[in-house]
Design a protein around this motif. Sequence first.
Motif, short mmCIF file in Angstrom:
data_model
loop_
_atom_site.label_atom_id
_atom_site.label_comp_id
_atom_site.label_asym_id
_atom_site.label_seq_id
_atom_site.Cartn_x
_atom_site.Cartn_y
_atom_site.Cartn_z
N LEU A 193 0.84 -1.20 0.00
CA LEU A 193 0.00 0.00 0.00
C LEU A 193 0.88 1.25 0.00
CD1 LEU A 193 -2.92 1.09 0.12
CD2 LEU A 193 -2.66 1.23 2.59
N PHE A 194 1.95 1.20 0.77
CA PHE A 194 2.88 2.33 0.83
C PHE A 194 3.46 2.61 -0.57
CE2 PHE A 194 6.77 4.55 2.18
CZ PHE A 194 6.21 5.44 3.10
N ALA A 195 3.84 1.55 -1.27
CA ALA A 195 4.39 1.70 -2.62
C ALA A 195 3.35 2.28 -3.57
CB ALA A 195 4.91 0.35 -3.12
N LEU A 196 2.10 1.86 -3.43
CA LEU A 196 1.03 2.40 -4.28
C LEU A 196 0.84 3.90 -4.03
CD1 LEU A 196 -1.80 -0.29 -4.00
CD2 LEU A 196 -0.67 0.44 -6.12
N ALA A 197 0.87 4.29 -2.77
CA ALA A 197 0.68 5.70 -2.43
C ALA A 197 1.84 6.53 -2.98
CB ALA A 197 0.56 5.86 -0.92
N GLU A 198 3.06 5.99 -2.90
CA GLU A 198 4.21 6.71 -3.46
C GLU A 198 4.08 6.85 -4.97
OE1 GLU A 198 7.61 4.46 -1.91
OE2 GLU A 198 8.18 6.29 -0.84
#
Length: 370
Positions: free
Chosen positions: A42-47
């Motif tokens: 999810l963190f990678a998606l937000a980035e």
Amino acid sequence: MTDNLHHDYRAQLPDDLRAFIHAMPKAEIHVHLEGAIRPRTLFALAERHAALDELPAQDLAGLRRWFRFTDFPHFIQVYLTISALLRTPEDFAFIVRERGRTMAEQNIRYSELTVTPFTHVHLQEKNLTIDALLDGLEEGRRQARAEFGVEMRWVFDIPRNVNFDAAGAYDPWPSEQTLAFALRGLELGAGVVGFGLGGYEVDAPARPFAHAFAQAKAAGLLSVPHAGETMGAESVRSAVEDLHADRIGHGVRAMEDPAVLDLLLARNIPLEINPTSNICLHVYRRAAEHPFPHLDRMGLTVTVNSDDPPLFTTTLEEEYALLAVEFGYTKVDLARIARNAFFVCGLPPAEKARQLAEFDQWMKIALAWA
Ligand SMILES: [Zn+2]
């Protein structure tokens, strides 16, 4: 919050049983794609979308804390935040590939993943068409197969609650759209094998969905509704009688009516059971009270699954460990449960036979040494 919710069952196992559960070839047939995303994904998606400000925490440790289950409203909040960051076919390919990585880490050979296309195509504004969504899923599935050697299929599910307005009137549009999406997936050979019904059962009865399920079954899809989770045995009966369920998602509250248990036995309908999910959502107070072993001993075909693993701080291996710790399941018992999942899954017959043969071959050797 008590830590009643978060045991580390694997840590409580003898080494050889933990190793057995890990190495055993596994299939998982009740797990939600959106709910299987890990915090770091999810963190990678937000980035990727320069949308870190849409997350409640700006670092991975904070995100991990936010993921942890506290109560149902928070759970829904996490779910919607995850869904809102799935915007492009590439996002779906990415999360499916990451799911493949998780599968390989646990020796899960096959996953039947529930996806809720209506949310992505209609409920949330993201200009995503069903064909783009199917493309993303297919690309992710291809990458996961190539990189991790794992197999996947999809269940498209109707979010049941959006079909009813505040006065309780039924609006067929979400279910008709979901049916059209599933049929499009079939037409493209994109790996859709099941048609589901998810969400909160209260005030959202199954019967109005009978028409959509009849059409899905006529097209060759399995009927796999959730029932008997947030409501009791009558909901399970309706899933069987009105939706002609081939399997029931959860189904555990069939325990509340012997006549419904008899119906499941008579029609030999398998259950997709998710113990930790049921504890988190207060269907049962603690694992020791969960009816899994009763349903199993009664002769029902039961499977064990993780539902939304990172959101319930669990994994499929942890669910098998729970059966061993709480109910004394042995290697032979666990192997029988694991085999059930391959046996009742939606793979085409030749592929299913191949997976079962591999499982049996592995088990013959593993149990000979046990
Ligand atoms: Zn579920």
